[in-house]
Design an enzyme around this catalytic site. Structure first.
Site, PDB file in Angstrom:
ATOM      1  N   HIS A  17       7.555   0.264 -10.148  1.00 39.59           N
ATOM      2  CA  HIS A  17       6.747   1.239 -10.020  1.00 39.59           C
ATOM      3  C   HIS A  17       7.330   2.094  -8.698  1.00 39.59           C
ATOM      4  O   HIS A  17       7.169   1.140  -7.881  1.00 39.59           O
ATOM      5  CB  HIS A  17       5.444   0.856 -10.366  1.00 39.59           C
ATOM      6  N   TYR A  74      -6.165   0.003  -7.193  1.00 34.87           N
ATOM      7  CA  TYR A  74      -7.123  -0.360  -5.770  1.00 34.87           C
ATOM      8  C   TYR A  74      -8.287   0.646  -6.011  1.00 34.87           C
ATOM      9  O   TYR A  74      -8.228   1.867  -6.019  1.00 34.87           O
ATOM     10  CB  TYR A  74      -6.779  -0.612  -4.599  1.00 34.87           C
ATOM     11  N   PRO A  81      -4.640 -11.006   0.538  1.00 35.52           N
ATOM     12  CA  PRO A  81      -3.802 -10.905  -0.087  1.00 35.52           C
ATOM     13  C   PRO A  81      -3.744  -8.981  -0.602  1.00 35.52           C
ATOM     14  O   PRO A  81      -2.884  -8.568  -1.497  1.00 35.52           O
ATOM     15  CB  PRO A  81      -4.283 -11.325  -1.771  1.00 35.52           C
ATOM     16  N   LYS A 126       0.977  -8.766   1.116  1.00 27.88           N
ATOM     17  CA  LYS A 126       2.541  -9.058   1.817  1.00 27.88           C
ATOM     18  C   LYS A 126       3.017 -10.694   1.876  1.00 27.88           C
ATOM     19  O   LYS A 126       3.473 -10.977   2.391  1.00 27.88           O
ATOM     20  CB  LYS A 126       1.626  -8.930   3.000  1.00 27.88           C
ATOM     21  N   TYR A 169       3.861  -0.462   3.514  1.00 28.37           N
ATOM     22  CA  TYR A 169       3.472  -0.876   2.028  1.00 28.37           C
ATOM     23  C   TYR A 169       4.536  -1.021   1.484  1.00 28.37           C
ATOM     24  O   TYR A 169       4.439  -2.236   1.059  1.00 28.37           O
ATOM     25  CB  TYR A 169       2.350   0.206   0.996  1.00 28.37           C
TER      26      TYR A 169
HETATM   27  C1  PHB Z   1      -1.678  -8.785  -8.186  1.00 29.81           C
HETATM   28  O1  PHB Z   1      -1.004  -8.791  -9.011  1.00 29.81           O
HETATM   29  O2  PHB Z   1      -2.138  -9.869  -8.146  1.00 29.81           O
HETATM   30  C2  PHB Z   1      -2.220  -8.231  -6.637  1.00 29.81           C
HETATM   31  C3  PHB Z   1      -1.082  -6.860  -6.347  1.00 29.81           C
HETATM   32  C4  PHB Z   1      -1.256  -6.197  -5.690  1.00 29.81           C
HETATM   33  C5  PHB Z   1      -1.634  -7.221  -4.160  1.00 29.81           C
HETATM   34  C6  PHB Z   1      -2.756  -8.452  -4.384  1.00 29.81           C
HETATM   35  C7  PHB Z   1      -2.843  -8.909  -5.395  1.00 29.81           C
HETATM   36  O3  PHB Z   1      -1.957  -6.036  -2.945  1.00 29.81           O
END
Ligand code: PHB
Ligand code: APR
Length: 399
Positions: free
Chosen positions: A78, A206, A298, A302, A390
């Site tokens: 993606h 997010y 999280p 990273k 990112y």
């Molecule tokens: C996850 O899919 O667990 C996940 C994805 C993006 C993040 C943190 C965790 O920034």
């Protein structure tokens, strides 16, 4: 207890999580003998659910390590992710557009499964349920690790030790406290996460909402991962599935909330958020990689990417030393790895601050957060900086 039995190898790897297994795989591909000591059973290691977004650099390292097959068929490529805030505003972290590389959604559990399968296929030595692992003589030319298995104490003499045993492991502690410096930050909240066998939204999203942070993520076309920010004292039994889904939806704008497909959770857990870096990442003949040396919150996923980049640097360095007698990479391993670690530590700390609600925030802080998000959404320069980080900074080589 029987007498000690002796084994010999090139690199003794403590910890059979993603970092230890990937290091073992890369060393083996280069003909460097190694043994992995993991204190848990394989089933236990494979039952952990962790983050699941890979930087493209990580994708390439996994491919180059001959463990990219299933990732390339099942992983979801993606172009980045979206951020929503104040119930209406949106921006897209378009890593393809601003950093010229996409991302890959592929769960860490799958990566670990793929690594175990690859180690088995190549006849790699991974000793599970190795108890009482100890590191000895790490500041000499003859280090060793000891462990107990089935009541027998075994010692492995080696040239180098790789400490890949995570945050709670023994390797970091083997470095004298006076020779280490630890940097730590705790956050006043955790993430409550669930896995459900439902189709995920097409994009990772997010949310910074007045009820707190939330995230819609994915594992595969029939497996979704969702998180909500929660208080540290939250108990899992206070969060039956219905309550979770209701709260999750309240944190997203209506069109997104309506698109979330709910269903029974198959896993539910709470993770506290922490930033931690231990310097240096080497001492004598011991080299740390992954969570043994650092933890990131999280936000931004990273953790797994840093474990992979540490292992990329460390495998290159060990191979140069053992096969060519070239010590330059090993001598610069800690400094080089730490530059990337601090880049991700700073980024995940910043992204956590941008997207969460903190108990002590005053209205000024909230306006500043909104302003920063609006600025990013309207500035190519801002987006380039966000996307570059990112998507993950490039790996270094010696100058
Ligand atoms: C996850 O899919 O667990 C996940 C994805 C993006 C993040 C943190 C965790 O920034
Ligand atoms: N002896 C042997 N093995 C140990 C010991 C010990 N004393 N202590 C811990 N271990 C094992 C753990 O059981 C675990 O399987 O070391 C392994 C470390 O694995 P991880 O914690 O997964 O760490 P790492 O391989 O560095 O992977 C980092 O995991 O926590 C996530 O977000 C993080 O994605 C990142 C990734």
């Amino acid at each position: 207890m029987r007498f000690e039995e002796f084994l010999k190898t090139g690199v003794a790897i403590v910890g059979g999580g993603p970092a230890g297994l990937l290091l073992s795989q890369r060393l083996h591909l280069e003909g460097v003998e190694n043994v992995v000591l993991e204190c848990q059973s394989r089933e236990h290691v494979l039952s952990r659910i962790r983050a699941g977004v890979l930087e493209w650099g990580s994708v390439e390292v996994l491919r180059d390590s001959d463990v990219g097959g299933r990732m390339d068929t099942d992983g979801q490529v993606h172009d980045g992710a979206d951020i929503v805030w104040s119930g209406e505003h949106r921006l897209t972290i378009d890593t393809k557009k601003y950093a010229d590389r996409p991302m890959m959604a592929y769960g860490q559990t799958n990566i670990t499964e793929d690594l175990y399968a690859a180690r088995d296929a190549m006849g790699g030595v991974v000793i599970n349920e190795a108890d009482e692992v100890t590191l000895r003589d790490i500041d000499t030319h003859h280090p060793s690790v000891g462990y107990t298995k089935n009541g027998e104490r075994i010692r492995i003499d080696c040239e180098f030790i790789a400490g890949c045993d995570g945050f709670h492991g023994v390797s970091r502690q083997a470095i004298p406290a006076a020779k280490r410096q630890e940097f730590e930050k705790e956050y006043p909240f955790g993430w409550l996460g669930i896995l459900s066998e439902t189709p995920p939204l097409p994009d990772l999203i997010y949310a910074n909402s007045e009820r707190g942070f939330a995230l819609c993520s994915m594992r595969n076309p029939m497996l979704s991962r969702y998180y909500i920010q929660c208080k540290l004292e939250t108990k899992l039994d206070e969060w039956p599935d219905d309550r979770f889904w209701e709260e999750l939806k309240l944190r997203f704008p209506k069109d997104i909330a309506d698109a979330i497909v709910t269903g029974p959770s198959i896993e539910k857990s709470i993770a506290p958020l922490r930033s931690f870096v231990s310097e240096p990442m080497s001492y004598g003949r011991l080299f740390l990689a992954g969570d043994a040396a650092h933890i990131v919150p999280p936000t931004g996923a990273k953790g797994i990417n840093l474990a992979i980049s540490d292992v990329f640097y460390l495998s290159r360095a060990l191979v140069a030393q053992i096969k060519r007698g070239d010590e330059r990479y090993l001598l610069s391993y800690s400094d080089m790895a730490l530059r990337r670690v601090w880049g991700a530590a700073r980024f995940s700390w910043w992204l956590t601050g941008l997207l969460h609600r903190f108990p002590q925030q005053v209205p000024f802080d909230l306006r500043a957060q909104e302003q920063e998000l609006s600025y990013l959404a309207s500035s190519d320069t801002g987006m380039r900086s966000l996307c570059e980080q990112y998507a993950g900074l490039p790996f270094e080589d010696l100058g």
